[in-house]
Design a protein around this motif. Structure first.
Motif, PDB file in Angstrom:
ATOM      1  N   THR A   1    -110.613  78.576 -46.699  1.00  0.00           N
ATOM      2  CA  THR A   1    -110.038  79.745 -46.033  1.00  0.00           C
ATOM      3  C   THR A   1    -108.539  79.499 -45.887  1.00  0.00           C
ATOM      4  N   ASN A   2    -107.831  80.460 -45.325  1.00  0.00           N
ATOM      5  CA  ASN A   2    -106.422  80.270 -44.967  1.00  0.00           C
ATOM      6  C   ASN A   2    -106.336  79.352 -43.729  1.00  0.00           C
ATOM      7  N   PRO A   3    -105.127  79.014 -43.264  1.00  0.00           N
ATOM      8  CA  PRO A   3    -104.999  78.017 -42.191  1.00  0.00           C
ATOM      9  C   PRO A   3    -105.743  78.318 -40.885  1.00  0.00           C
ATOM     10  N   CYS A   4    -105.805  79.557 -40.484  1.00  0.00           N
ATOM     11  CA  CYS A   4    -106.475  79.793 -39.182  1.00  0.00           C
ATOM     12  C   CYS A   4    -107.934  80.205 -39.350  1.00  0.00           C
ATOM     13  N   GLY A   5    -108.447  80.226 -40.568  1.00  0.00           N
ATOM     14  CA  GLY A   5    -109.893  80.364 -40.792  1.00  0.00           C
ATOM     15  C   GLY A   5    -110.420  81.769 -40.968  1.00  0.00           C
ATOM     16  N   GLU A   6    -109.545  82.793 -40.781  1.00  0.00           N
ATOM     17  CA  GLU A   6    -110.068  84.157 -40.783  1.00  0.00           C
ATOM     18  C   GLU A   6    -110.162  84.780 -42.172  1.00  0.00           C
ATOM     19  N   GLN A   7    -109.594  84.090 -43.182  1.00  0.00           N
ATOM     20  CA  GLN A   7    -109.552  84.726 -44.493  1.00  0.00           C
ATOM     21  C   GLN A   7    -110.066  83.793 -45.595  1.00  0.00           C
TER      22      GLN A   7
ATOM     23  N   PRO B   1    -105.403  85.783 -35.849  1.00  0.00           N
ATOM     24  CA  PRO B   1    -105.062  85.315 -34.487  1.00  0.00           C
ATOM     25  C   PRO B   1    -103.936  86.135 -33.850  1.00  0.00           C
ATOM     26  N   THR B   2    -103.065  86.722 -34.646  1.00  0.00           N
ATOM     27  CA  THR B   2    -101.903  87.494 -34.172  1.00  0.00           C
ATOM     28  C   THR B   2    -101.016  86.707 -33.201  1.00  0.00           C
ATOM     29  N   GLY B   3    -100.814  85.439 -33.520  1.00  0.00           N
ATOM     30  CA  GLY B   3    -100.003  84.562 -32.667  1.00  0.00           C
ATOM     31  C   GLY B   3     -98.636  85.146 -32.359  1.00  0.00           C
ATOM     32  N   THR B   4     -97.911  85.562 -33.391  1.00  0.00           N
ATOM     33  CA  THR B   4     -96.587  86.134 -33.160  1.00  0.00           C
ATOM     34  C   THR B   4     -96.658  87.642 -32.925  1.00  0.00           C
ATOM     35  N   LEU B   5     -97.511  88.310 -33.695  1.00  0.00           N
ATOM     36  CA  LEU B   5     -97.587  89.774 -33.555  1.00  0.00           C
ATOM     37  C   LEU B   5     -97.901  90.187 -32.124  1.00  0.00           C
ATOM     38  N   SER B   6     -98.787  89.442 -31.468  1.00  0.00           N
ATOM     39  CA  SER B   6     -99.165  89.826 -30.104  1.00  0.00           C
ATOM     40  C   SER B   6     -98.001  89.621 -29.130  1.00  0.00           C
TER      41      SER B   6
ATOM     42  N   GLY C   1     -95.677  81.850 -45.719  1.00  0.00           N
ATOM     43  CA  GLY C   1     -97.127  81.936 -45.937  1.00  0.00           C
ATOM     44  C   GLY C   1     -97.816  80.630 -45.566  1.00  0.00           C
ATOM     45  N   GLY C   2     -99.116  80.708 -45.338  1.00  0.00           N
ATOM     46  CA  GLY C   2     -99.909  79.514 -45.034  1.00  0.00           C
ATOM     47  C   GLY C   2    -100.893  79.258 -46.162  1.00  0.00           C
ATOM     48  N   THR C   3    -101.239  77.984 -46.354  1.00  0.00           N
ATOM     49  CA  THR C   3    -102.094  77.631 -47.496  1.00  0.00           C
ATOM     50  C   THR C   3    -103.373  76.929 -47.060  1.00  0.00           C
TER      51      THR C   3
ATOM     52  N   ASN D   1     -98.580  91.424 -40.902  1.00  0.00           N
ATOM     53  CA  ASN D   1     -98.366  89.992 -40.623  1.00  0.00           C
ATOM     54  C   ASN D   1     -96.892  89.591 -40.802  1.00  0.00           C
ATOM     55  N   SER D   2     -96.555  88.487 -40.158  1.00  0.00           N
ATOM     56  CA  SER D   2     -95.139  88.077 -40.067  1.00  0.00           C
ATOM     57  C   SER D   2     -94.377  88.077 -41.396  1.00  0.00           C
ATOM     58  N   PRO D   3     -94.927  87.494 -42.487  1.00  0.00           N
ATOM     59  CA  PRO D   3     -94.107  87.474 -43.708  1.00  0.00           C
ATOM     60  C   PRO D   3     -93.689  88.875 -44.161  1.00  0.00           C
TER      61      PRO D   3
ATOM     62  N   THR E   1     -88.927  79.725 -43.478  1.00  0.00           N
ATOM     63  CA  THR E   1     -88.851  80.759 -42.461  1.00  0.00           C
ATOM     64  C   THR E   1     -89.640  80.360 -41.212  1.00  0.00           C
ATOM     65  N   ARG E   2     -90.748  79.650 -41.399  1.00  0.00           N
ATOM     66  CA  ARG E   2     -91.447  79.058 -40.257  1.00  0.00           C
ATOM     67  C   ARG E   2     -92.195  77.832 -40.724  1.00  0.00           C
ATOM     68  N   ARG E   3     -92.593  77.029 -39.749  1.00  0.00           N
ATOM     69  CA  ARG E   3     -93.281  75.789 -40.053  1.00  0.00           C
ATOM     70  C   ARG E   3     -94.532  76.074 -40.875  1.00  0.00           C
TER      71      ARG E   3
ATOM     72  N   SER F   1     -97.243  88.003 -47.977  1.00  0.00           N
ATOM     73  CA  SER F   1     -98.599  87.622 -47.535  1.00  0.00           C
ATOM     74  C   SER F   1     -98.590  86.428 -46.591  1.00  0.00           C
ATOM     75  N   ALA F   2     -99.564  86.410 -45.671  1.00  0.00           N
ATOM     76  CA  ALA F   2     -99.693  85.278 -44.745  1.00  0.00           C
ATOM     77  C   ALA F   2    -100.657  84.228 -45.276  1.00  0.00           C
ATOM     78  N   CYS F   3    -101.552  84.642 -46.189  1.00  0.00           N
ATOM     79  CA  CYS F   3    -102.677  83.757 -46.508  1.00  0.00           C
ATOM     80  C   CYS F   3    -102.805  83.468 -47.994  1.00  0.00           C
TER      81      CYS F   3
HETATM   82  O1  CDP Z   1     -98.933  86.898 -35.821  1.00  0.00           O
HETATM   83  P1  CDP Z   1     -98.599  86.440 -37.206  1.00  0.00           P
HETATM   84  O2  CDP Z   1     -98.598  87.536 -38.230  1.00  0.00           O
HETATM   85  O3  CDP Z   1     -97.310  85.669 -37.254  1.00  0.00           O
HETATM   86  O4  CDP Z   1     -99.706  85.378 -37.696  1.00  0.00           O
HETATM   87  P2  CDP Z   1    -101.172  85.010 -37.162  1.00  0.00           P
HETATM   88  O5  CDP Z   1    -102.009  86.242 -37.067  1.00  0.00           O
HETATM   89  O6  CDP Z   1    -101.067  84.152 -35.954  1.00  0.00           O
HETATM   90  O7  CDP Z   1    -101.725  84.124 -38.350  1.00  0.00           O
HETATM   91  C1  CDP Z   1    -102.202  84.724 -39.530  1.00  0.00           C
HETATM   92  C2  CDP Z   1    -102.077  83.783 -40.669  1.00  0.00           C
HETATM   93  O8  CDP Z   1    -100.696  83.550 -40.967  1.00  0.00           O
HETATM   94  C3  CDP Z   1    -102.625  82.398 -40.445  1.00  0.00           C
HETATM   95  O9  CDP Z   1    -104.000  82.298 -40.591  1.00  0.00           O
HETATM   96  C4  CDP Z   1    -101.894  81.647 -41.528  1.00  0.00           C
HETATM   97  O10 CDP Z   1    -102.486  81.900 -42.786  1.00  0.00           O
HETATM   98  C5  CDP Z   1    -100.524  82.248 -41.471  1.00  0.00           C
HETATM   99  N1  CDP Z   1     -99.589  81.487 -40.589  1.00  0.00           N
HETATM  100  C6  CDP Z   1     -98.797  80.485 -41.139  1.00  0.00           C
HETATM  101  O11 CDP Z   1     -98.888  80.241 -42.328  1.00  0.00           O
HETATM  102  N2  CDP Z   1     -97.946  79.760 -40.360  1.00  0.00           N
HETATM  103  C7  CDP Z   1     -97.837  79.991 -39.049  1.00  0.00           C
HETATM  104  N3  CDP Z   1     -96.990  79.265 -38.316  1.00  0.00           N
HETATM  105  C8  CDP Z   1     -98.629  80.985 -38.465  1.00  0.00           C
HETATM  106  C9  CDP Z   1     -99.496  81.729 -39.262  1.00  0.00           C
END
Ligand code: CDP
Length: 570
Positions: A268-274, A418-423, A115-117, A71-73, A160-162, A86-88
């Motif tokens: 859960t974390n922000p996107c619901g998967e954890q 979701p892999t928003g950035t990773l994808s 990280g997201g909370t 994950n991005s962090p 580092t990100r919103r 950690s992301a979550c």
């Molecule tokens: O692709 P990437 O690793 O950037 O993140 P993602 O798979 O889209 O999102 C995984 C988790 O990272 C989300 O559920 C959030 O917990 C966290 N996240 C965040 O805190 N802020 C963002 N702008 C995007 C993701």
């Protein structure tokens, strides 16, 4: 390494090390070397120098070959002073002024590091309740959510990100109706995803068209009743008009809690998967399924290669727990006591395209179960291997694994992010989502726009001799290839996009992956702009019936600003 121009743009903006003047201190290779070295370092006391070097090379090759990305962090911060990987996160909110503002501070520190909370606001006393110390009245969970939101907004400039947040309120909280509608005008709570925490009792009451009890969390007593169907209908109505709230099945999350003695899942974390216990953090990583193909003439899934990557990825993610610099001592202690990791997938739709299997088919569901079943099994096997070398997770004795006699190093191993950035970095379809369009524009990070086209579709079009620039432009505008006479019907079936796929298939795919995922699955059930409220209610009910842990819907066009757009070109 074949990173696209888009991927490099994203990396340069936020991921690569820079000096104070904004000049890059590393390239993409440098980033992967930095991350591999830092993460392999966790094995220093278990391995010889040569073994450590070999592990570092293994990690480097797996990432630079785009077979697996953390994950991005982790990409941003590993081997750098901040070191938060950690992301979550989930933070508790107790019903006192001190605690609420302490949590706001802690969330700010987490956001700063990428990280997201997630938070449950369910323990807060309702609006209008008495405040003993002042003789005044409480302002309630929603007004505090707005304070959290404002803090997130302020931190966004320097981080580092919103920052992203999840806000949960139990369906039996007295302020539930205000919560369900709190994002109606969307102006106040922009940095939150919201979900209603649904109980089994509530779902039963909906089914039987009965009332259910509303509980004051402060006094823990019933203070009234609401008709379950009426509440359900308002949730449906809001989700239909605005995409929110989502729902999570709280009791179901807790049935899968392997360490109930440590606490209960409230959020859960922000996107619901954890789902996480209060103060737990989790680091995620994703295998790129788009690459897991052999026999290009008659393509099939390369299970052997998946197995190899899973092993390395689990080792990598387990190491991340130890090299991570946690933002709070409580998080450090809690996270290391369960050692949860979340290995998942991206590029699922791309894999299906290469195999010429339509996303909305029984065959795709069966393959989903087979692939994720294999990943879950191999991930657990590796966690057992790691436990033999490095020990089980510290709370193992208090876990359901102990009762089953399975000695694992990680309380959970699989999560679908979701892999928003990773994808974008890997240049593949995100998570387990279908292709959104065959050519489209993504709005990412501070309104930058990225244009993307699906390489497998282009390949098929060239092979089928119907590729023309003009046709591609038409497809970009139309958002689908359905009913385009130039395109053979069987290819129309294979290259389906999110809106060609009925909501039922979206939910069934989520359920197929959930069946073999320890944590939860990030998925958006896309509906066309013409979908009705009944369609939304059907999605909620089907998600419940098929064992999903929650569900999020989005009806096309229901918001002015959306992350993905059909038919928009630069
Ligand atoms: O692709 P990437 O690793 O950037 O993140 P993602 O798979 O889209 O999102 C995984 C988790 O990272 C989300 O559920 C959030 O917990 C966290 N996240 C965040 O805190 N802020 C963002 N702008 C995007 C993701």
């Amino acid at each position: 390494m074949s990173l696209s121009a888009n991927a490099i743009k994203v990396l340069e903006k936020r991921y690569l090390s820079k000096n104070e003047n904004g000049q890059l201190l590393e390239d993409v290779n440098g980033m992967f070397h930095r991350v591999a070295k830092a993460v392999a370092g966790a094995d220093a006391s278990y391995a010889s120098a040569a073994e450590l070097q070999a592990l570092e090379t293994e990690f480097y090759e797996m990432m630079s070959g785009l077979e697996f990305l953390p994950n991005s962090p982790t990409l941003m911060n590993a081997g750098r002073p901040l070191g938060q990987l950690s992301a979550c996160f989930v933070l508790p909110i107790e019903d006192t002024m001190e605690d609420i503002f302490e949590t706001i501070k802690n969330a700010a520190m987490i956001h700063k590091s990428g990280g997201g909370t997630g938070f449950s606001f369910s323990r807060l006393r309702p609006k209008g309740a008495a405040v003993n110390s002042t003789g005044g009245v409480a302002s309630g969970p929603i007004s505090f959510m707005k304070v959290f939101n404002a803090a997130t907004e302020a931190v966004k400039q320097g981080g580092t990100r919103r920052g992203a947040n999840m806000g949960i309120l139990r369906v039996d909280h007295p302020d539930i109706m205000d919560f369900i509608t709190c994002k109606k005008d969307n102006a106040d709570i922009t940095n939150f995803n919201i979900s209603v925490g649904i109980t089994e009792e509530f779902m039963k009451a909906v089914e039987e068209n009965k009332e259910y009890e509303i509980i004051d969390p402060h006094y823990k007593t019933a203070v009234g009743k609401l008709n379950a169907r009426e509440v359900f209908d308002v949730i449906v109505d809001m989700a239909w008009s605005n995409g929110e709230p989502g729902i999570i099945f709280l009791d179901r999350l807790n049935q899968a809690n392997v360490t109930p003695a440590l606490g209960e899942f409230e959020s859960t974390n922000p996107c619901g998967e954890q789902p996480l216990l209060p103060y737990e953090a989790c680091n995620l990583g994703s295998i790129n399924l788009s690459l897991m193909i052999k026999n290009t003439n008659q393509p099939e899934v390369d299970f052997e290669r998946i197995g190899t990557v899973v092993k390395k990825a689990v080792h990598f993610l387990d190491n991340v727990i130890d090299v991570n610099k946690y933002p709070l001592p409580e998080i450090d202690q809690m996270t290391k006591s369960t050692r949860k990791i979340g290995l998942g997938v991206m590029g699922w739709a791309d894999l299906l395209c290469q195999l010429h299997i339509p996303y909305n088919s029984q065959q795709a569901l069966e393959l989903a179960e087979q692939v994720m079943g294999f990943i879950q099994e191999q991930a657990r096997k590796m966690s057992i291997e790691l436990a033999e070398r490095k020990g089980v997770f510290p709370q193992f004795e208090n876990s359901s694994y102990q009762q089953q006699g399975i000695r694992v190093r990680n309380a959970t191993t699989t999560t679908i992010a979701p892999t928003g950035t990773l994808s974008i970095l890997a240049g593949v379809s995100s998570g387990i989502e279908p292709l959104f369009a065959l050519s489209y524009i993504r709005n990412v990070m501070d309104n930058d726009e990225l244009i993307e086209t699906n390489p497998f579709f282009k390949q098929a079009a060239i092979k089928g001799q119907f590729y023309t620039d003009e046709l591609m432009r038409i497809i970009a505008k139309k958002g689908t290839i359905k009913e385009l006479a130039e395109i053979p019907e069987y290819l129309q079936a294979v290259f389906v996009t999110a809106h060609d796929i009925s909501p039922e298939w979206h939910v069934k795919m989520q359920a197929a992956f959930q069946k073999y995922t320890d944590n939860a699955v990030s998925k958006t059930v896309n509906l066309s702009s013409k979908a009705t409220r009944e369609d939304v209610a059907d999605v909620f009910n089907l998600a419940y019936q098929t064992g999903c842990k929650g569900v999020t819907i989005y009806r096309d066009g229901s918001r002015d600003s959306q992350v993905l757009n059909i038919g928009k070109v630069n």
